[in-house]
Write a protein that holds these residues in place. Structure first.
Motif, PDB file in Angstrom:
ATOM      1  N   ALA A 196       0.834  -1.213   0.000  1.00 15.99           N
ATOM      2  CA  ALA A 196       0.000   0.000   0.000  1.00 15.99           C
ATOM      3  C   ALA A 196       0.865   1.258   0.000  1.00 15.99           C
ATOM      4  O   ALA A 196       0.620   2.197   0.760  1.00 15.99           O
ATOM      5  N   GLY A 197       1.936   1.217  -0.778  1.00 19.70           N
ATOM      6  CA  GLY A 197       2.788   2.391  -0.917  1.00 19.70           C
ATOM      7  C   GLY A 197       3.687   2.664   0.277  1.00 19.70           C
ATOM      8  O   GLY A 197       4.311   3.714   0.371  1.00 19.70           O
ATOM      9  N   THR A 198       3.740   1.694   1.188  1.00 21.41           N
ATOM     10  CA  THR A 198       4.490   1.915   2.426  1.00 21.41           C
ATOM     11  C   THR A 198       5.560   0.834   2.616  1.00 21.41           C
ATOM     12  O   THR A 198       5.320  -0.329   2.276  1.00 21.41           O
ATOM     13  N   CYS A 199       6.697   1.215   3.144  1.00 24.67           N
ATOM     14  CA  CYS A 199       7.711   0.222   3.530  1.00 24.67           C
ATOM     15  C   CYS A 199       7.274  -0.380   4.851  1.00 24.67           C
ATOM     16  O   CYS A 199       7.101   0.346   5.832  1.00 24.67           O
ATOM     17  N   GLN A 200       7.098  -1.701   4.892  1.00 28.90           N
ATOM     18  CA  GLN A 200       6.613  -2.340   6.124  1.00 28.90           C
ATOM     19  C   GLN A 200       7.726  -2.509   7.154  1.00 28.90           C
ATOM     20  O   GLN A 200       7.483  -2.942   8.279  1.00 28.90           O
ATOM     21  N   GLY A 201       8.931  -2.166   6.730  1.00 27.72           N
ATOM     22  CA  GLY A 201      10.046  -2.214   7.689  1.00 27.72           C
ATOM     23  C   GLY A 201      10.007  -1.018   8.612  1.00 27.72           C
ATOM     24  O   GLY A 201      10.148  -1.154   9.830  1.00 27.72           O
ATOM     25  N   CYS A 202       9.806   0.168   8.031  1.00 25.55           N
ATOM     26  CA  CYS A 202       9.827   1.382   8.867  1.00 25.55           C
ATOM     27  C   CYS A 202       8.480   2.105   8.865  1.00 25.55           C
ATOM     28  O   CYS A 202       8.314   3.119   9.528  1.00 25.55           O
ATOM     29  N   MET A 203       7.520   1.565   8.088  1.00 21.81           N
ATOM     30  CA  MET A 203       6.163   2.106   8.027  1.00 21.81           C
ATOM     31  C   MET A 203       6.087   3.512   7.420  1.00 21.81           C
ATOM     32  O   MET A 203       5.108   4.225   7.625  1.00 21.81           O
ATOM     33  N   ARG A 204       7.129   3.908   6.685  1.00 22.57           N
ATOM     34  CA  ARG A 204       7.073   5.214   6.028  1.00 22.57           C
ATOM     35  C   ARG A 204       6.510   5.051   4.618  1.00 22.57           C
ATOM     36  O   ARG A 204       6.705   4.016   3.972  1.00 22.57           O
ATOM     37  N   LEU A 205       5.876   6.087   4.136  1.00 23.82           N
ATOM     38  CA  LEU A 205       5.367   6.099   2.754  1.00 23.82           C
ATOM     39  C   LEU A 205       6.546   6.156   1.787  1.00 23.82           C
ATOM     40  O   LEU A 205       7.527   6.859   2.036  1.00 23.82           O
ATOM     41  N   LEU A 206       6.423   5.395   0.703  1.00 23.24           N
ATOM     42  CA  LEU A 206       7.481   5.412  -0.311  1.00 23.24           C
ATOM     43  C   LEU A 206       7.083   6.394  -1.409  1.00 23.24           C
ATOM     44  O   LEU A 206       5.891   6.588  -1.666  1.00 23.24           O
ATOM     45  N   PRO A 207       8.083   6.994  -2.081  1.00 18.65           N
ATOM     46  CA  PRO A 207       7.728   7.844  -3.219  1.00 18.65           C
ATOM     47  C   PRO A 207       6.945   6.996  -4.235  1.00 18.65           C
ATOM     48  O   PRO A 207       7.335   5.847  -4.488  1.00 18.65           O
ATOM     49  N   PRO A 208       5.838   7.520  -4.792  1.00 16.58           N
ATOM     50  CA  PRO A 208       4.971   6.724  -5.675  1.00 16.58           C
ATOM     51  C   PRO A 208       5.735   6.101  -6.845  1.00 16.58           C
ATOM     52  O   PRO A 208       5.496   4.936  -7.202  1.00 16.58           O
ATOM     53  N   GLN A 209       6.678   6.859  -7.420  1.00 16.43           N
ATOM     54  CA  GLN A 209       7.451   6.343  -8.544  1.00 16.43           C
ATOM     55  C   GLN A 209       8.226   5.089  -8.135  1.00 16.43           C
ATOM     56  O   GLN A 209       8.254   4.088  -8.839  1.00 16.43           O
ATOM     57  N   LEU A 210       8.857   5.154  -6.949  1.00 14.92           N
ATOM     58  CA  LEU A 210       9.632   4.024  -6.438  1.00 14.92           C
ATOM     59  C   LEU A 210       8.719   2.822  -6.199  1.00 14.92           C
ATOM     60  O   LEU A 210       9.040   1.696  -6.569  1.00 14.92           O
ATOM     61  N   PHE A 211       7.557   3.089  -5.635  1.00 13.95           N
ATOM     62  CA  PHE A 211       6.615   1.999  -5.365  1.00 13.95           C
ATOM     63  C   PHE A 211       6.203   1.296  -6.673  1.00 13.95           C
ATOM     64  O   PHE A 211       6.117   0.072  -6.725  1.00 13.95           O
ATOM     65  N   ASN A 212       6.015   2.095  -7.710  1.00 11.03           N
ATOM     66  CA  ASN A 212       5.700   1.515  -9.024  1.00 11.03           C
ATOM     67  C   ASN A 212       6.822   0.629  -9.526  1.00 11.03           C
ATOM     68  O   ASN A 212       6.605  -0.468 -10.023  1.00 11.03           O
ATOM     69  N   GLU A 213       8.057   1.128  -9.375  1.00 19.07           N
ATOM     70  CA  GLU A 213       9.224   0.374  -9.836  1.00 19.07           C
ATOM     71  C   GLU A 213       9.347  -0.958  -9.089  1.00 19.07           C
ATOM     72  O   GLU A 213       9.660  -1.984  -9.677  1.00 19.07           O
ATOM     73  N   ILE A 214       9.109  -0.866  -7.769  1.00 18.99           N
ATOM     74  CA  ILE A 214       9.237  -2.083  -6.946  1.00 18.99           C
ATOM     75  C   ILE A 214       8.298  -3.172  -7.459  1.00 18.99           C
ATOM     76  O   ILE A 214       8.655  -4.338  -7.552  1.00 18.99           O
ATOM     77  N   GLN A 215       7.102  -2.757  -7.861  1.00 22.73           N
ATOM     78  CA  GLN A 215       6.105  -3.734  -8.307  1.00 22.73           C
ATOM     79  C   GLN A 215       6.511  -4.438  -9.586  1.00 22.73           C
ATOM     80  O   GLN A 215       6.048  -5.526  -9.881  1.00 22.73           O
ATOM     81  N   LYS A 216       7.400  -3.800 -10.342  1.00 27.03           N
ATOM     82  CA  LYS A 216       7.830  -4.420 -11.606  1.00 27.03           C
ATOM     83  C   LYS A 216       8.881  -5.510 -11.383  1.00 27.03           C
ATOM     84  O   LYS A 216       9.117  -6.322 -12.268  1.00 27.03           O
ATOM     85  N   HIS A 217       9.546  -5.467 -10.244  1.00 26.17           N
ATOM     86  CA  HIS A 217      10.562  -6.470  -9.926  1.00 26.17           C
ATOM     87  C   HIS A 217      11.674  -6.548 -10.965  1.00 26.17           C
ATOM     88  O   HIS A 217      12.163  -7.632 -11.283  1.00 26.17           O
ATOM     89  N   LEU A 218      12.069  -5.415 -11.518  1.00 19.77           N
ATOM     90  CA  LEU A 218      13.123  -5.440 -12.526  1.00 19.77           C
ATOM     91  C   LEU A 218      14.507  -5.326 -11.900  1.00 19.77           C
ATOM     92  O   LEU A 218      15.490  -5.759 -12.469  1.00 19.77           O
ATOM     93  N   GLN A 219      14.560  -4.710 -10.779  1.00 18.40           N
ATOM     94  CA  GLN A 219      15.846  -4.606 -10.075  1.00 18.40           C
ATOM     95  C   GLN A 219      15.598  -4.522  -8.572  1.00 18.40           C
ATOM     96  O   GLN A 219      14.455  -4.389  -8.137  1.00 18.40           O
ATOM     97  N   ILE A 220      16.684  -4.594  -7.806  1.00 16.57           N
ATOM     98  CA  ILE A 220      16.547  -4.530  -6.348  1.00 16.57           C
ATOM     99  C   ILE A 220      16.392  -3.066  -5.941  1.00 16.57           C
ATOM    100  O   ILE A 220      17.156  -2.200  -6.381  1.00 16.57           O
ATOM    101  N   HIS A 221      15.385  -2.797  -5.099  1.00 22.12           N
ATOM    102  CA  HIS A 221      15.179  -1.434  -4.607  1.00 22.12           C
ATOM    103  C   HIS A 221      15.351  -1.396  -3.102  1.00 22.12           C
ATOM    104  O   HIS A 221      15.104  -2.386  -2.423  1.00 22.12           O
TER     105      HIS A 221
END
Ligand SMILES: [Zn+2]
Length: 234
Positions: A196-221
């Motif tokens: 949900a756009g949040t890092c579950q490690g620290c519970m902070r919101l991630l930048p939307p662009q980064l969150f999109n990239e993470i979902q693609k699983h093309l590289q390690i973020h």
């Protein structure tokens, strides 16, 4: 990339289990130490009280002797009181008898005080002997049990370590190094879910662009806040 993340997560599970095993090992060692300390504490107190008890017995024997001697002297004086006819001599004898009586009372009071102090000590001594014997048998039992437990834990640890080594060889070294650094700095959570756009490690919101990239699983973020490795679970 997804494969890489999966390996890291597997690694993280293994690392956490190993950490728990190591903690159990040190807890177990602590338990033996605790039992040993307890035993030592009891035996020290027992030693002290036993020494006091010996002193008490010696003091009591001395008092008993003094009391008996005083009574004998008093008896003699009384016999002489009945025999003496000279008034002056009788007066002197009366004084001596009074003094002996006083001394007798003093000794009796001393004896009473000694006896009163002895009662709680005797109770505690009996208590301590039982506590010590229980704690010692618990220690022997504990050491036996713990030895078996320690062996078991060490075996488990060795198995996990072998498995981990195998797995670690499959992760690219710079990433592995980074993972290990985060794992030790972030209380055993190096890989975290991005949800949900949040890092579950620290519970902070991630930048939307980064969150999109993470979902693609093309590289390690990595989380820009806590630096944890992020993955998306759809
Ligand atoms: Zn984070």
């Amino acid at each position: 990339m997804l494969e890489e993340i999966r390996r890291l997560m597997e690694l993280q599970t293994l690392d956490r289990t190993m950490r728990e095993l190591e903690e159990s090992l040190s807890t177990i060692a602590g338990r033996v130490n605790q039992l040993q300390e307890e035993s030592q504490k009891y035996s020290k107190e027992l030693e002290l009280l036993t020494a006091q008890e010996q002193e008490f017995s010696a003091a009591r024997r001395k008092l008993e002797r003094e009391l008996a001697e005083g009574e004998a002297r008093l008896r003699n004086k009384r016999i002489r009181q009945n025999m003496v006819r000279n008034e002056k001599e009788l007066q002197a004898l009366n004084h001596e008898v009074d003094a002996l009586k006083e001394e007798h009372q003093r000794l009796e009071a001393e004896m009473l005080a000694l006896t009163e102090a002895a009662a709680p000590r005797a109770t505690r001594l009996a208590e301590l002997q039982e506590l010590l014997s229980n704690s010692q048998s618990e220690l022997v039992k504990g050491e036996k049990e713990i030895a078996a437990e320690v062996e078991e834990l060490k075996g488990q640890l060795a198995r996990h370590r072998r498995e981990r080594e195998k797995l670690a060889r499959e992760v690219n070294p710079p990433l592995l190094q980074r993972y290990e650094m985060i794992f030790s700095r972030r209380q055993g959570v190096a890989v975290a879910v991005a949800k949900a756009g949040t890092c579950q490690g620290c519970m902070r919101l991630l930048p939307p662009q980064l969150f999109n990239e993470i979902q693609k699983h093309l590289q390690i973020h990595f989380c820009p806040n806590c630096q944890r490795i992020l993955y998306f679970e759809g």
